[in-house]
Write a protein that holds these residues in place. Sequence first.
Motif, PDB file in Angstrom:
ATOM      1  N   LYS A   1       0.842  -1.198   0.000  1.00 47.04           N
ATOM      2  CA  LYS A   1       0.000   0.000   0.000  1.00 47.04           C
ATOM      3  C   LYS A   1       0.874   1.245   0.000  1.00 47.04           C
ATOM      4  O   LYS A   1       2.046   1.190   0.369  1.00 47.04           O
ATOM      5  CB  LYS A   1      -0.902   0.014   1.237  1.00 47.04           C
ATOM      6  N   MET A   2       0.262   2.351  -0.406  1.00 45.01           N
ATOM      7  CA  MET A   2       0.946   3.641  -0.377  1.00 45.01           C
ATOM      8  C   MET A   2      -0.028   4.678   0.167  1.00 45.01           C
ATOM      9  O   MET A   2      -1.202   4.658  -0.162  1.00 45.01           O
ATOM     10  CB  MET A   2       1.413   4.035  -1.780  1.00 45.01           C
ATOM     11  N   PHE A   3       0.490   5.557   0.993  1.00 39.27           N
ATOM     12  CA  PHE A   3      -0.324   6.595   1.606  1.00 39.27           C
ATOM     13  C   PHE A   3       0.376   7.927   1.403  1.00 39.27           C
ATOM     14  O   PHE A   3       1.599   8.006   1.519  1.00 39.27           O
ATOM     15  CB  PHE A   3      -0.489   6.310   3.107  1.00 39.27           C
ATOM     16  N   PHE A   4      -0.357   8.961   1.070  1.00 34.99           N
ATOM     17  CA  PHE A   4       0.236  10.272   0.827  1.00 34.99           C
ATOM     18  C   PHE A   4      -0.115  11.243   1.933  1.00 34.99           C
ATOM     19  O   PHE A   4      -1.242  11.311   2.383  1.00 34.99           O
ATOM     20  CB  PHE A   4      -0.272  10.859  -0.491  1.00 34.99           C
ATOM     21  N   LYS A   5       0.864  11.998   2.350  1.00 34.90           N
ATOM     22  CA  LYS A   5       0.693  13.107   3.282  1.00 34.90           C
ATOM     23  C   LYS A   5       1.531  14.251   2.736  1.00 34.90           C
ATOM     24  O   LYS A   5       2.271  14.063   1.771  1.00 34.90           O
ATOM     25  CB  LYS A   5       1.199  12.713   4.681  1.00 34.90           C
ATOM     26  N   PRO A   6       1.478  15.397   3.348  1.00 38.28           N
ATOM     27  CA  PRO A   6       2.341  16.498   2.894  1.00 38.28           C
ATOM     28  C   PRO A   6       3.822  16.098   2.887  1.00 38.28           C
ATOM     29  O   PRO A   6       4.200  15.070   3.441  1.00 38.28           O
ATOM     30  CB  PRO A   6       2.068  17.596   3.919  1.00 38.28           C
ATOM     31  N   LYS A   7       4.641  16.903   2.310  1.00 38.13           N
ATOM     32  CA  LYS A   7       6.051  16.590   2.078  1.00 38.13           C
ATOM     33  C   LYS A   7       6.839  16.194   3.321  1.00 38.13           C
ATOM     34  O   LYS A   7       7.892  15.594   3.216  1.00 38.13           O
ATOM     35  CB  LYS A   7       6.756  17.743   1.367  1.00 38.13           C
ATOM     36  N   GLU A   8       6.362  16.505   4.514  1.00 34.08           N
ATOM     37  CA  GLU A   8       7.109  16.088   5.696  1.00 34.08           C
ATOM     38  C   GLU A   8       7.058  14.572   5.874  1.00 34.08           C
ATOM     39  O   GLU A   8       7.723  14.025   6.726  1.00 34.08           O
ATOM     40  CB  GLU A   8       6.621  16.799   6.970  1.00 34.08           C
ATOM     41  N   HIS A   9       6.285  13.910   5.025  1.00 33.53           N
ATOM     42  CA  HIS A   9       6.169  12.455   5.104  1.00 33.53           C
ATOM     43  C   HIS A   9       7.233  11.753   4.248  1.00 33.53           C
ATOM     44  O   HIS A   9       7.123  10.587   3.952  1.00 33.53           O
ATOM     45  CB  HIS A   9       4.756  12.040   4.687  1.00 33.53           C
ATOM     46  N   GLU A  10       8.252  12.474   3.826  1.00 33.02           N
ATOM     47  CA  GLU A  10       9.365  11.892   3.078  1.00 33.02           C
ATOM     48  C   GLU A  10      10.166  10.995   4.018  1.00 33.02           C
ATOM     49  O   GLU A  10      10.104  11.157   5.220  1.00 33.02           O
ATOM     50  CB  GLU A  10      10.260  13.003   2.507  1.00 33.02           C
ATOM     51  N   PRO A  11      10.924  10.041   3.535  1.00 34.99           N
ATOM     52  CA  PRO A  11      11.199   9.756   2.133  1.00 34.99           C
ATOM     53  C   PRO A  11      10.047   8.985   1.479  1.00 34.99           C
ATOM     54  O   PRO A  11       9.184   8.434   2.170  1.00 34.99           O
ATOM     55  CB  PRO A  11      12.450   8.883   2.196  1.00 34.99           C
ATOM     56  N   SER A  12      10.086   8.925   0.156  1.00 30.70           N
ATOM     57  CA  SER A  12       9.062   8.164  -0.558  1.00 30.70           C
ATOM     58  C   SER A  12       9.158   6.700  -0.101  1.00 30.70           C
ATOM     59  O   SER A  12      10.246   6.142   0.022  1.00 30.70           O
ATOM     60  CB  SER A  12       9.269   8.284  -2.066  1.00 30.70           C
ATOM     61  N   HIS A  13       7.994   6.107   0.183  1.00 27.70           N
ATOM     62  CA  HIS A  13       8.007   4.752   0.736  1.00 27.70           C
ATOM     63  C   HIS A  13       6.681   4.038   0.472  1.00 27.70           C
ATOM     64  O   HIS A  13       5.690   4.658   0.093  1.00 27.70           O
ATOM     65  CB  HIS A  13       8.285   4.798   2.243  1.00 27.70           C
ATOM     66  N   ILE A  14       6.720   2.735   0.684  1.00 27.22           N
ATOM     67  CA  ILE A  14       5.521   1.901   0.624  1.00 27.22           C
ATOM     68  C   ILE A  14       5.359   1.200   1.962  1.00 27.22           C
ATOM     69  O   ILE A  14       6.308   1.108   2.747  1.00 27.22           O
ATOM     70  CB  ILE A  14       5.600   0.845  -0.501  1.00 27.22           C
ATOM     71  N   HIS A  15       4.157   0.692   2.189  1.00 32.48           N
ATOM     72  CA  HIS A  15       3.869  -0.113   3.365  1.00 32.48           C
ATOM     73  C   HIS A  15       3.599  -1.538   2.895  1.00 32.48           C
ATOM     74  O   HIS A  15       2.862  -1.738   1.927  1.00 32.48           O
ATOM     75  CB  HIS A  15       2.632   0.422   4.089  1.00 32.48           C
ATOM     76  N   ALA A  16       4.204  -2.508   3.570  1.00 35.26           N
ATOM     77  CA  ALA A  16       3.965  -3.914   3.275  1.00 35.26           C
ATOM     78  C   ALA A  16       3.340  -4.545   4.506  1.00 35.26           C
ATOM     79  O   ALA A  16       3.859  -4.405   5.619  1.00 35.26           O
ATOM     80  CB  ALA A  16       5.278  -4.614   2.921  1.00 35.26           C
ATOM     81  N   LEU A  17       2.196  -5.217   4.314  1.00 35.33           N
ATOM     82  CA  LEU A  17       1.499  -5.879   5.410  1.00 35.33           C
ATOM     83  C   LEU A  17       1.494  -7.384   5.145  1.00 35.33           C
ATOM     84  O   LEU A  17       1.181  -7.814   4.025  1.00 35.33           O
ATOM     85  CB  LEU A  17       0.059  -5.379   5.507  1.00 35.33           C
TER      86      LEU A  17
ATOM     87  N   GLY B   1       5.820  -3.520   7.463  1.00 39.46           N
ATOM     88  CA  GLY B   1       7.129  -2.961   7.149  1.00 39.46           C
ATOM     89  C   GLY B   1       6.950  -1.739   6.273  1.00 39.46           C
ATOM     90  O   GLY B   1       6.050  -1.691   5.443  1.00 39.46           O
ATOM     91  N   GLU B   2       7.784  -0.756   6.488  1.00 41.52           N
ATOM     92  CA  GLU B   2       7.786   0.459   5.685  1.00 41.52           C
ATOM     93  C   GLU B   2       9.116   0.479   4.940  1.00 41.52           C
ATOM     94  O   GLU B   2      10.178   0.388   5.554  1.00 41.52           O
ATOM     95  CB  GLU B   2       7.659   1.666   6.614  1.00 41.52           C
ATOM     96  N   PHE B   3       9.050   0.552   3.593  1.00 45.09           N
ATOM     97  CA  PHE B   3      10.243   0.447   2.759  1.00 45.09           C
ATOM     98  C   PHE B   3      10.479   1.731   1.975  1.00 45.09           C
ATOM     99  O   PHE B   3       9.583   2.215   1.287  1.00 45.09           O
ATOM    100  CB  PHE B   3      10.099  -0.712   1.762  1.00 45.09           C
ATOM    101  N   ASN B   4      11.701   2.238   2.047  1.00 41.33           N
ATOM    102  CA  ASN B   4      12.112   3.391   1.260  1.00 41.33           C
ATOM    103  C   ASN B   4      12.156   2.952  -0.208  1.00 41.33           C
ATOM    104  O   ASN B   4      12.789   1.952  -0.538  1.00 41.33           O
ATOM    105  CB  ASN B   4      13.498   3.847   1.729  1.00 41.33           C
ATOM    106  N   ILE B   5      11.483   3.677  -1.091  1.00 42.42           N
ATOM    107  CA  ILE B   5      11.428   3.293  -2.499  1.00 42.42           C
ATOM    108  C   ILE B   5      12.805   3.391  -3.147  1.00 42.42           C
ATOM    109  O   ILE B   5      13.186   2.533  -3.936  1.00 42.42           O
ATOM    110  CB  ILE B   5      10.399   4.155  -3.268  1.00 42.42           C
ATOM    111  N   GLN B   6      13.576   4.413  -2.816  1.00 39.57           N
ATOM    112  CA  GLN B   6      14.874   4.618  -3.469  1.00 39.57           C
ATOM    113  C   GLN B   6      15.941   3.632  -2.991  1.00 39.57           C
ATOM    114  O   GLN B   6      16.661   3.056  -3.801  1.00 39.57           O
ATOM    115  CB  GLN B   6      15.354   6.055  -3.260  1.00 39.57           C
ATOM    116  N   THR B   7      16.040   3.426  -1.681  1.00 45.06           N
ATOM    117  CA  THR B   7      17.095   2.546  -1.151  1.00 45.06           C
ATOM    118  C   THR B   7      16.622   1.098  -1.011  1.00 45.06           C
ATOM    119  O   THR B   7      17.438   0.202  -0.842  1.00 45.06           O
ATOM    120  CB  THR B   7      17.570   3.029   0.229  1.00 45.06           C
ATOM    121  N   MET B   8      15.306   0.895  -1.041  1.00 44.32           N
ATOM    122  CA  MET B   8      14.671  -0.411  -0.868  1.00 44.32           C
ATOM    123  C   MET B   8      14.948  -1.030   0.503  1.00 44.32           C
ATOM    124  O   MET B   8      14.783  -2.222   0.689  1.00 44.32           O
ATOM    125  CB  MET B   8      15.048  -1.359  -2.007  1.00 44.32           C
ATOM    126  N   GLU B   9      15.351  -0.215   1.456  1.00 45.08           N
ATOM    127  CA  GLU B   9      15.580  -0.687   2.816  1.00 45.08           C
ATOM    128  C   GLU B   9      14.296  -0.592   3.622  1.00 45.08           C
ATOM    129  O   GLU B   9      13.505   0.328   3.423  1.00 45.08           O
ATOM    130  CB  GLU B   9      16.622   0.183   3.513  1.00 45.08           C
TER     131      GLU B   9
END
Length: 84
Positions: free
Chosen positions: A13-29, A35-43
Amino acid sequence: MPEISRFYGIVIKMFFKPKEHEPSHIHALYGEYVGEFNIQTMEMIEGDLPKKAQELVVAWLTLHKDQLQAMWDSQKIEKLPPLL
């Protein structure tokens, strides 16, 4: 939080909030795990997802990294294919 994909019992899943919610990420359930994963680093930057599930999410992220970043930037969600 809109669902993007589902595979092997893992929901992405992906959820959007204002820019203070960086870094770009996805949620895995996965069951009771998350788990919350950074899209760029994949960590995994937060969560308790088991190691095998983390590996599956990273494999899926590798395939869809550019599409996910584009979704984050545009804030327009689309479904992506599962990991096969």
